[in-house]
Design a protein around this motif. Structure first.
Motif, PDB file in Angstrom:
ATOM      1  N   GLY A   1     -89.914  11.604 -73.227  1.00  0.00           N
ATOM      2  CA  GLY A   1     -88.674  12.343 -73.109  1.00  0.00           C
ATOM      3  C   GLY A   1     -88.204  12.944 -74.410  1.00  0.00           C
ATOM      4  N   ALA A   2     -89.122  13.573 -75.140  1.00  0.00           N
ATOM      5  CA  ALA A   2     -88.820  14.069 -76.482  1.00  0.00           C
ATOM      6  C   ALA A   2     -88.350  15.515 -76.491  1.00  0.00           C
ATOM      7  CB  ALA A   2     -90.054  13.938 -77.377  1.00  0.00           C
ATOM      8  N   LEU A   3     -87.501  15.812 -77.453  1.00  0.00           N
ATOM      9  CA  LEU A   3     -87.101  17.176 -77.781  1.00  0.00           C
ATOM     10  C   LEU A   3     -88.092  17.681 -78.820  1.00  0.00           C
ATOM     11  CD1 LEU A   3     -85.060  19.560 -77.850  1.00  0.00           C
ATOM     12  CD2 LEU A   3     -83.758  18.247 -79.555  1.00  0.00           C
ATOM     13  N   CYS A   4     -88.652  18.878 -78.604  1.00  0.00           N
ATOM     14  CA  CYS A   4     -89.731  19.367 -79.460  1.00  0.00           C
ATOM     15  C   CYS A   4     -89.319  20.595 -80.261  1.00  0.00           C
ATOM     16  CB  CYS A   4     -90.962  19.717 -78.624  1.00  0.00           C
ATOM     17  SG  CYS A   4     -91.689  18.323 -77.747  1.00  0.00           S
ATOM     18  N   PHE A   5     -89.674  20.576 -81.536  1.00  0.00           N
ATOM     19  CA  PHE A   5     -89.487  21.722 -82.412  1.00  0.00           C
ATOM     20  C   PHE A   5     -90.794  22.041 -83.119  1.00  0.00           C
ATOM     21  CE2 PHE A   5     -85.187  19.717 -82.614  1.00  0.00           C
ATOM     22  CZ  PHE A   5     -84.437  20.785 -82.103  1.00  0.00           C
ATOM     23  N   GLN A   6     -90.954  23.298 -83.477  1.00  0.00           N
ATOM     24  CA  GLN A   6     -92.033  23.711 -84.382  1.00  0.00           C
ATOM     25  C   GLN A   6     -91.412  24.622 -85.435  1.00  0.00           C
ATOM     26  OE1 GLN A   6     -96.316  26.163 -84.545  1.00  0.00           O
ATOM     27  NE2 GLN A   6     -95.141  26.057 -82.638  1.00  0.00           N
ATOM     28  N   LEU A   7     -91.638  24.298 -86.710  1.00  0.00           N
ATOM     29  CA  LEU A   7     -91.073  25.070 -87.809  1.00  0.00           C
ATOM     30  C   LEU A   7     -92.188  25.781 -88.565  1.00  0.00           C
ATOM     31  CD1 LEU A   7     -88.438  25.726 -89.369  1.00  0.00           C
ATOM     32  CD2 LEU A   7     -88.979  23.793 -90.875  1.00  0.00           C
ATOM     33  N   GLU A   8     -92.071  27.092 -88.673  1.00  0.00           N
ATOM     34  CA  GLU A   8     -93.080  27.879 -89.384  1.00  0.00           C
ATOM     35  C   GLU A   8     -92.929  27.691 -90.894  1.00  0.00           C
ATOM     36  OE1 GLU A   8     -94.888  32.006 -88.144  1.00  0.00           O
ATOM     37  OE2 GLU A   8     -92.964  32.340 -89.114  1.00  0.00           O
ATOM     38  N   HIS A   9     -94.062  27.607 -91.582  1.00  0.00           N
ATOM     39  CA  HIS A   9     -94.073  27.404 -93.032  1.00  0.00           C
ATOM     40  C   HIS A   9     -93.608  28.661 -93.757  1.00  0.00           C
ATOM     41  CE1 HIS A   9     -95.499  26.284 -97.022  1.00  0.00           C
ATOM     42  NE2 HIS A   9     -95.891  25.103 -96.571  1.00  0.00           N
ATOM     43  N   ARG A  10     -92.827  28.481 -94.785  1.00  0.00           N
ATOM     44  CA  ARG A  10     -92.369  29.629 -95.588  1.00  0.00           C
ATOM     45  C   ARG A  10     -93.539  30.444 -96.131  1.00  0.00           C
ATOM     46  NH1 ARG A  10     -89.017  28.314-100.642  1.00  0.00           N
ATOM     47  NH2 ARG A  10     -87.593  27.317 -99.161  1.00  0.00           N
ATOM     48  N   PHE A  11     -93.374  31.764 -96.117  1.00  0.00           N
ATOM     49  CA  PHE A  11     -94.348  32.749 -96.583  1.00  0.00           C
ATOM     50  C   PHE A  11     -95.484  33.001 -95.589  1.00  0.00           C
ATOM     51  CE2 PHE A  11     -92.362  31.878-100.685  1.00  0.00           C
ATOM     52  CZ  PHE A  11     -92.271  33.151-101.237  1.00  0.00           C
ATOM     53  N   TYR A  12     -95.437  32.389 -94.407  1.00  0.00           N
ATOM     54  CA  TYR A  12     -96.490  32.635 -93.419  1.00  0.00           C
ATOM     55  C   TYR A  12     -95.882  33.145 -92.117  1.00  0.00           C
ATOM     56  CZ  TYR A  12     -99.796  30.332 -96.517  1.00  0.00           C
ATOM     57  OH  TYR A  12    -100.582  30.009 -97.594  1.00  0.00           O
ATOM     58  N   GLY A  13     -96.705  33.872 -91.337  1.00  0.00           N
ATOM     59  CA  GLY A  13     -96.222  34.403 -90.070  1.00  0.00           C
ATOM     60  C   GLY A  13     -95.064  35.369 -90.283  1.00  0.00           C
ATOM     61  N   LYS A  14     -93.968  35.099 -89.596  1.00  0.00           N
ATOM     62  CA  LYS A  14     -92.781  35.954 -89.700  1.00  0.00           C
ATOM     63  C   LYS A  14     -91.727  35.379 -90.650  1.00  0.00           C
ATOM     64  CE  LYS A  14     -93.202  37.763 -84.958  1.00  0.00           C
ATOM     65  NZ  LYS A  14     -92.496  37.913 -83.645  1.00  0.00           N
ATOM     66  N   SER A  15     -92.045  34.285 -91.302  1.00  0.00           N
ATOM     67  CA  SER A  15     -91.079  33.610 -92.176  1.00  0.00           C
ATOM     68  C   SER A  15     -91.253  34.083 -93.622  1.00  0.00           C
ATOM     69  CB  SER A  15     -91.252  32.088 -92.082  1.00  0.00           C
ATOM     70  OG  SER A  15     -90.973  31.648 -90.766  1.00  0.00           O
ATOM     71  N   HIS A  16     -90.465  35.079 -94.002  1.00  0.00           N
ATOM     72  CA  HIS A  16     -90.601  35.714 -95.316  1.00  0.00           C
ATOM     73  C   HIS A  16     -89.377  35.415 -96.186  1.00  0.00           C
ATOM     74  CE1 HIS A  16     -93.968  37.832 -93.556  1.00  0.00           C
ATOM     75  NE2 HIS A  16     -93.198  38.358 -92.622  1.00  0.00           N
ATOM     76  N   PRO A  17     -89.498  34.505 -97.123  1.00  0.00           N
ATOM     77  CA  PRO A  17     -88.354  34.172 -97.985  1.00  0.00           C
ATOM     78  C   PRO A  17     -87.999  35.287 -98.973  1.00  0.00           C
ATOM     79  CG  PRO A  17     -90.003  32.426 -97.976  1.00  0.00           C
ATOM     80  CD  PRO A  17     -90.636  33.634 -97.365  1.00  0.00           C
ATOM     81  N   THR A  18     -88.988  36.095 -99.366  1.00  0.00           N
ATOM     82  CA  THR A  18     -88.775  37.145-100.356  1.00  0.00           C
ATOM     83  C   THR A  18     -89.326  38.470 -99.839  1.00  0.00           C
ATOM     84  OG1 THR A  18     -90.868  36.602-101.459  1.00  0.00           O
ATOM     85  CG2 THR A  18     -88.878  35.509-102.277  1.00  0.00           C
ATOM     86  N   GLU A  19     -88.967  39.552-100.506  1.00  0.00           N
ATOM     87  CA  GLU A  19     -89.396  40.879-100.070  1.00  0.00           C
ATOM     88  C   GLU A  19     -90.885  41.099-100.287  1.00  0.00           C
ATOM     89  OE1 GLU A  19     -87.025  43.829-101.954  1.00  0.00           O
ATOM     90  OE2 GLU A  19     -85.178  43.290-100.854  1.00  0.00           O
ATOM     91  N   ASP A  20     -91.462  40.445-101.273  1.00  0.00           N
ATOM     92  CA  ASP A  20     -92.889  40.607-101.548  1.00  0.00           C
ATOM     93  C   ASP A  20     -93.468  39.278-102.017  1.00  0.00           C
ATOM     94  OD1 ASP A  20     -92.695  40.356-104.522  1.00  0.00           O
ATOM     95  OD2 ASP A  20     -91.577  42.224-104.327  1.00  0.00           O
ATOM     96  N   MET A  21     -94.781  39.274-102.225  1.00  0.00           N
ATOM     97  CA  MET A  21     -95.472  38.061-102.655  1.00  0.00           C
ATOM     98  C   MET A  21     -95.965  38.203-104.084  1.00  0.00           C
ATOM     99  SD  MET A  21     -97.479  37.005 -99.148  1.00  0.00           S
ATOM    100  CE  MET A  21     -97.979  35.415 -99.814  1.00  0.00           C
TER     101      MET A  21
END
Length: 210
Positions: A113-133
């Motif tokens: 009976g668990a509540l499930c989350f998935q968190l994308e890692h920063r700088f990957y996929g659509k998770s962009h902390p900054t404008e460029d790398m």
């Protein structure tokens, strides 16, 4: 006699290939870069939509108020009040919502009976902390920052979903995310009850991808 031996060798090879193919369907799948790929959505369940969490850019500097939007997914289909929370940790690749409806951890979620989350890692996929790398910005790409992302996210989700005090969180990860799961349990033991750390290299390496 030679032809019988050759036939037996070919038959053994065929059976070996067949067995490996069958086993491979149940094992983790990897792309050509060695990154973990999501399992096929064999049940064709609808996958959850993208959700966004306002995350700090630099957790090591309390005075730095810059933020960014981190992608995550939720599956509350199986949640029963008082049940645990399962957190799948994203790694060095795009997070896939397919993980939210298939895989062994979803079977465990149904059972407990668990509540499930998935968190994308920063700088990957659509998770962009900054404008460029750029080199300047890549200083924010570290396991330390990723662990702090997990802690901040967990605290916010507990409040958002009004989870009762004492709710047990279980972190899931494989390979590099498996390392993060173990480190998360080690660094934030007050927030994580257990970690499922699969195929996790825990000894530090200069280049983690090789």
């Amino acid at each position: 006699m030679y032809f019988l031996f050759l036939f037996a060798e070919m038959l053994l090879l065929f059976l070996t290939v067949l067995l490996v193919s069958e086993l491979g369907a149940g094992l983790r799948r990897h792309g050509h870069h060695g990154l973990l790929l999501p399992p096929p959505n064999v049940h064709n369940y609808p996958v959850p939509p993208d959700q966004w969490f306002t995350q700090k850019l630099d957790h090591s500097q309390p005075g730095d108020l810059r933020t960014w939007q981190q992608r995550y997914f939720t599956n509350d289909t199986f949640y029963r009040p008082g049940g645990p929370v399962f957190l799948m940790i994203g790694g060095e690749g795009t997070a896939s919502p397919v993980w939210m409806v298939t895989g062994s951890w979803i079977e465990y979620a149904q059972e407990h009976g668990a509540l499930c989350f998935q968190l994308e890692h920063r700088f990957y996929g659509k998770s962009h902390p900054t404008e460029d790398m750029s080199v300047k910005n890549l200083r924010y790409l570290s396991s330390e920052q990723a662990l702090a992302d997990l802690a901040t996210f967990s605290a916010a989700m507990a409040e958002k979903h009004a989870l009762p005090e004492g709710t047990k969180w279980v972190a899931f990860g494989g390979s590099y995310p498996g390392s993060l799961a173990a480190w998360y349990r080690l660094k934030y033991p007050h927030m994580v009850h257990a970690a499922v750390s699969s195929s996790a290299p825990l000894v530090a390496k200069t280049n983690f991808l090789w």
